[in-house]
Structure formats: structure tokens, C-alpha cells
Motif scaffolding. Structure first.
Motif, PDB file in Angstrom:
ATOM      1  N   ASN A  82       9.600   2.987  -0.317  1.00  0.00           N
ATOM      2  CA  ASN A  82       8.917   4.014   0.154  1.00  0.00           C
ATOM      3  C   ASN A  82       7.661   3.684   0.166  1.00  0.00           C
ATOM      4  OD1 ASN A  82       8.499   6.836   1.120  1.00  0.00           O
ATOM      5  ND2 ASN A  82       8.136   7.479  -0.820  1.00  0.00           N
ATOM      6  N   VAL A  83       7.038   2.467   0.214  1.00  0.00           N
ATOM      7  CA  VAL A  83       5.789   1.825   0.401  1.00  0.00           C
ATOM      8  C   VAL A  83       5.564   0.841   1.435  1.00  0.00           C
ATOM      9  CG1 VAL A  83       5.088   1.997  -2.206  1.00  0.00           C
ATOM     10  CG2 VAL A  83       6.254  -0.021  -1.257  1.00  0.00           C
ATOM     11  N   ILE A  84       4.210   0.659   1.827  1.00  0.00           N
ATOM     12  CA  ILE A  84       4.024  -0.166   3.231  1.00  0.00           C
ATOM     13  C   ILE A  84       4.046  -1.751   2.504  1.00  0.00           C
ATOM     14  CG2 ILE A  84       2.786  -1.107   4.827  1.00  0.00           C
ATOM     15  CD1 ILE A  84       2.418   2.371   3.587  1.00  0.00           C
ATOM     16  N   LEU A  85       5.058  -2.586   2.655  1.00  0.00           N
ATOM     17  CA  LEU A  85       5.011  -3.867   2.000  1.00  0.00           C
ATOM     18  C   LEU A  85       4.327  -4.681   3.571  1.00  0.00           C
ATOM     19  CD1 LEU A  85       8.706  -4.235   1.082  1.00  0.00           C
ATOM     20  CD2 LEU A  85       6.514  -4.140  -0.518  1.00  0.00           C
TER      21      LEU A  85
ATOM     22  N   LEU B  38       0.685  -1.117  -0.128  1.00  0.00           N
ATOM     23  CA  LEU B  38      -0.257  -0.027  -0.042  1.00  0.00           C
ATOM     24  C   LEU B  38       0.798   1.298  -0.036  1.00  0.00           C
ATOM     25  CD1 LEU B  38      -2.622  -1.167   2.783  1.00  0.00           C
ATOM     26  CD2 LEU B  38      -2.781  -0.786   0.186  1.00  0.00           C
ATOM     27  N   THR B  39       0.470   2.135  -0.618  1.00  0.00           N
ATOM     28  CA  THR B  39       1.315   3.435  -0.567  1.00  0.00           C
ATOM     29  C   THR B  39       1.030   4.219   0.755  1.00  0.00           C
ATOM     30  OG1 THR B  39      -0.670   4.867  -1.394  1.00  0.00           O
ATOM     31  CG2 THR B  39       0.861   3.714  -3.054  1.00  0.00           C
ATOM     32  N   GLN B  40       1.662   5.189   1.131  1.00  0.00           N
ATOM     33  CA  GLN B  40       1.595   5.917   2.351  1.00  0.00           C
ATOM     34  C   GLN B  40       0.051   6.648   2.358  1.00  0.00           C
ATOM     35  OE1 GLN B  40       4.806   7.975   3.941  1.00  0.00           O
ATOM     36  NE2 GLN B  40       6.014   7.182   2.378  1.00  0.00           N
ATOM     37  N   GLU B  41      -0.073   7.116   1.178  1.00  0.00           N
ATOM     38  CA  GLU B  41      -1.322   8.015   1.055  1.00  0.00           C
ATOM     39  C   GLU B  41      -2.532   6.919   1.154  1.00  0.00           C
ATOM     40  OE1 GLU B  41       1.177   7.927  -1.395  1.00  0.00           O
ATOM     41  OE2 GLU B  41       1.847   9.667  -0.503  1.00  0.00           O
ATOM     42  N   GLU B  42      -2.567   5.741   0.559  1.00  0.00           N
ATOM     43  CA  GLU B  42      -3.521   4.814   0.694  1.00  0.00           C
ATOM     44  C   GLU B  42      -3.907   4.675   2.144  1.00  0.00           C
ATOM     45  OE1 GLU B  42      -3.518   1.914  -3.382  1.00  0.00           O
ATOM     46  OE2 GLU B  42      -1.862   1.707  -1.857  1.00  0.00           O
ATOM     47  N   LEU B  43      -2.847   3.989   2.835  1.00  0.00           N
ATOM     48  CA  LEU B  43      -3.039   3.579   4.219  1.00  0.00           C
ATOM     49  C   LEU B  43      -3.630   4.767   5.244  1.00  0.00           C
ATOM     50  CD1 LEU B  43      -2.649   1.348   6.149  1.00  0.00           C
ATOM     51  CD2 LEU B  43      -0.377   2.059   6.540  1.00  0.00           C
ATOM     52  N   THR B  44      -2.963   5.987   4.962  1.00  0.00           N
ATOM     53  CA  THR B  44      -3.428   7.045   5.481  1.00  0.00           C
ATOM     54  C   THR B  44      -4.715   7.392   5.422  1.00  0.00           C
ATOM     55  OG1 THR B  44      -1.081   8.204   5.423  1.00  0.00           O
ATOM     56  CG2 THR B  44      -2.922   9.687   5.951  1.00  0.00           C
ATOM     57  N   LYS B  45      -5.321   7.320   4.043  1.00  0.00           N
ATOM     58  CA  LYS B  45      -6.707   7.668   3.806  1.00  0.00           C
ATOM     59  C   LYS B  45      -7.548   6.584   4.634  1.00  0.00           C
ATOM     60  CE  LYS B  45      -9.754   7.663  -0.105  1.00  0.00           C
ATOM     61  NZ  LYS B  45     -11.024   7.276   0.615  1.00  0.00           N
ATOM     62  N   TYR B  46      -7.201   5.168   4.694  1.00  0.00           N
ATOM     63  CA  TYR B  46      -8.000   4.104   5.302  1.00  0.00           C
ATOM     64  C   TYR B  46      -8.008   4.549   6.921  1.00  0.00           C
ATOM     65  CZ  TYR B  46      -7.973   1.777   0.755  1.00  0.00           C
ATOM     66  OH  TYR B  46      -8.100   1.361  -0.422  1.00  0.00           O
TER      67      TYR B  46
ATOM     68  N   MET C  46      -0.804   8.215  12.922  1.00  0.00           N
ATOM     69  CA  MET C  46      -0.288   7.895  11.751  1.00  0.00           C
ATOM     70  C   MET C  46       1.276   8.149  11.415  1.00  0.00           C
ATOM     71  SD  MET C  46      -2.556   6.594   9.584  1.00  0.00           S
ATOM     72  CE  MET C  46      -1.281   6.150   8.515  1.00  0.00           C
ATOM     73  N   GLU C  47       1.832   9.142  11.977  1.00  0.00           N
ATOM     74  CA  GLU C  47       3.184   9.398  11.828  1.00  0.00           C
ATOM     75  C   GLU C  47       4.050   8.261  12.345  1.00  0.00           C
ATOM     76  OE1 GLU C  47       3.899  13.170  13.255  1.00  0.00           O
ATOM     77  OE2 GLU C  47       2.451  14.358  11.604  1.00  0.00           O
ATOM     78  N   GLU C  48       3.528   7.903  13.687  1.00  0.00           N
ATOM     79  CA  GLU C  48       4.180   6.641  14.162  1.00  0.00           C
ATOM     80  C   GLU C  48       4.063   5.481  13.406  1.00  0.00           C
ATOM     81  OE1 GLU C  48       4.160   4.494  18.755  1.00  0.00           O
ATOM     82  OE2 GLU C  48       3.446   6.740  18.426  1.00  0.00           O
ATOM     83  N   MET C  49       2.997   5.188  12.940  1.00  0.00           N
ATOM     84  CA  MET C  49       2.779   3.893  12.437  1.00  0.00           C
ATOM     85  C   MET C  49       3.482   3.964  11.043  1.00  0.00           C
ATOM     86  SD  MET C  49      -0.731   2.212  11.273  1.00  0.00           S
ATOM     87  CE  MET C  49      -0.871   0.515  10.614  1.00  0.00           C
ATOM     88  N   LEU C  50       3.444   5.194  10.066  1.00  0.00           N
ATOM     89  CA  LEU C  50       4.293   5.200   8.865  1.00  0.00           C
ATOM     90  C   LEU C  50       5.613   5.014   9.257  1.00  0.00           C
ATOM     91  CD1 LEU C  50       2.102   7.885   7.136  1.00  0.00           C
ATOM     92  CD2 LEU C  50       2.312   5.349   6.757  1.00  0.00           C
ATOM     93  N   SER C  51       6.195   5.689  10.335  1.00  0.00           N
ATOM     94  CA  SER C  51       7.545   5.540  10.236  1.00  0.00           C
ATOM     95  C   SER C  51       8.287   4.111  10.544  1.00  0.00           C
ATOM     96  CB  SER C  51       8.221   6.529  11.883  1.00  0.00           C
ATOM     97  OG  SER C  51       7.452   5.679  12.852  1.00  0.00           O
ATOM     98  N   ALA C  52       7.426   3.293  11.483  1.00  0.00           N
ATOM     99  CA  ALA C  52       7.761   1.905  11.385  1.00  0.00           C
ATOM    100  C   ALA C  52       7.180   1.096  10.041  1.00  0.00           C
ATOM    101  CB  ALA C  52       6.748   1.112  12.472  1.00  0.00           C
ATOM    102  N   ALA C  53       6.339   1.438   9.435  1.00  0.00           N
ATOM    103  CA  ALA C  53       5.655   0.568   8.459  1.00  0.00           C
ATOM    104  C   ALA C  53       6.258   0.974   7.016  1.00  0.00           C
ATOM    105  CB  ALA C  53       4.104   0.877   8.238  1.00  0.00           C
ATOM    106  N   VAL C  54       6.634   1.876   6.717  1.00  0.00           N
ATOM    107  CA  VAL C  54       7.213   2.358   5.242  1.00  0.00           C
ATOM    108  C   VAL C  54       8.647   1.838   5.067  1.00  0.00           C
ATOM    109  CG1 VAL C  54       7.927   4.272   3.674  1.00  0.00           C
ATOM    110  CG2 VAL C  54       5.820   4.471   5.191  1.00  0.00           C
ATOM    111  N   ASP C  55       8.599   0.895   4.102  1.00  0.00           N
ATOM    112  CA  ASP C  55       9.847   0.234   3.676  1.00  0.00           C
ATOM    113  C   ASP C  55      10.856   1.561   2.871  1.00  0.00           C
ATOM    114  OD1 ASP C  55      11.696  -0.544   1.341  1.00  0.00           O
ATOM    115  OD2 ASP C  55      11.110  -2.502   2.416  1.00  0.00           O
ATOM    116  N   PRO C  56      11.962   1.725   3.593  1.00  0.00           N
ATOM    117  CA  PRO C  56      12.913   3.050   3.310  1.00  0.00           C
ATOM    118  C   PRO C  56      13.259   2.808   1.834  1.00  0.00           C
ATOM    119  CG  PRO C  56      13.803   1.570   4.797  1.00  0.00           C
ATOM    120  CD  PRO C  56      12.371   0.984   4.749  1.00  0.00           C
TER     121      PRO C  56
END
Length: 162
Positions: A146-149, A112-120, A133-143
Motif C-alpha cells: 500500500n505504498v509507491i515503490l 512514498l506513501t499515497q499521501e506524500e505523492l498526492t501532496k507533491y 491522481m487516481e489514475e496514477m495511484l491505481s498504477a503506482a501503488v503496490d497492492p
């Protein structure tokens, strides 16, 4: 029969030690009280994942008649012991969380993209705050990508059931 009673007493003693230890981390003045805003963190550190509504119900049970902004250990301990004994608010199993991500991934691309996950997570159900959201994205996003695997993320965010 005596062994069952001893086993139950040992389990309760273990739970109460864990609860007291978690409570003590936030009892900055060592007076058996913690700021009410820390209770959710304490409860989650003990392996429970109540919704915000369930957390508010738990707080209502342990708050003083006239809310002071602090929770007393002597009120929190019996309630939390009961919650742990009843195995309430257990986290969802890994396969359930993975299926939820797969439902969100409508094109079956595996991420999922950051935008998709944030929207949901900010527009549906019990919405996340900006800070959450910021805390979750910092852990979830593959550096690198740049997406959430999400398959990797689900493994990271689930705990073994004890």
C-alpha cells in the motif's frame, strides 16, 4: 546522397503513418477530425510528453481561426510530423525520474506513501487533477504494501527510446 534523402523520406512516411493511425482511433465519424480534448492523448500515444502549457501551444497552432472544438487531420499532420522529426517533448530518461523520486523520499526509505505523492503532485509545479491522481495511484501503488515503490514504478512508466 540519394540514400540519405530516401532514408529521410521513409522516416517521414513512417511518422505520418503512425500519426494517421493514432488520429484515426479518435476519428469516430471517419471525417478526418477529432475532438480537441483527444489531441493530448494522441500526442502522448506517439511518444511525446508535452507539458500542459506546451500542449496548449500545439493546439493553438492547429486550431481553426474560430475554434470549433475539433482538430482537422490536415492541420495536425504537418505539425505533429515536425514535432516527431525534431524529437520534441521526449519523455525524461528513467534515471532522471528516479532521481526526482529520490529527492521526494527525504528519509531514503525506498517508497512514498499515497499521501506524500498526492501532496507533491497536486500542490507543486503543474498540479495533477483529481482524476490524474487516481489514475496514477491505481498504477503506482503496490497492492501488498500500500505504498509507491518508486524504483519499480519508474521502470513501469518509462519507455525505451526509439
Amino acid at each position: 546522397m540519394a540514400d540519405d534523402k530516401e532514408t529521410a523520406e521513409a522516416l517521414i512516411a513512417d511518422f505520418q503513418k503512425s500519426i494517421k493511425d493514432a488520429f484515426a482511433v479518435f476519428d469516430h465519424e471517419s471525417n478526418n477530425t477529432v475532438d480537441v480534448r483527444e489531441i493530448g492523448t494522441i500526442i502522448r500515444s506517439l511518444g511525446c510528453c508535452p507539458s500542459e502549457g506546451e500542449l496548449q501551444e500545439m493546439l493553438a497552432e492547429v486550431e481553426e481561426e474560430e475554434p470549433t472544438g475539433y482538430i482537422q487531420l490536415d492541420k495536425f499532420l504537418p505539425m505533429m510530423t515536425r514535432v516527431l522529426l525534431e524529437r520534441k517533448y521526449r519523455p525524461q530518461p528513467e534515471d532522471v525520474i528516479l532521481r526526482a523520486f529520490e529527492v521526494l523520499d527525504q528519509t531514503k526509505k525506498g517508497y512514498l506513501t499515497q499521501e506524500e505523492l498526492t501532496k507533491y503532485l497536486t500542490e507543486e509545479g503543474e498540479p495533477f487533477t483529481q482524476e490524474e491522481m487516481e489514475e496514477m495511484l491505481s498504477a503506482a501503488v503496490d497492492p501488498e504494501k500500500n505504498v509507491i515503490l518508486y524504483k519499480d514504478f519508474v521502470t513501469l512508466m518509462t519507455v525505451e527510446d526509439t
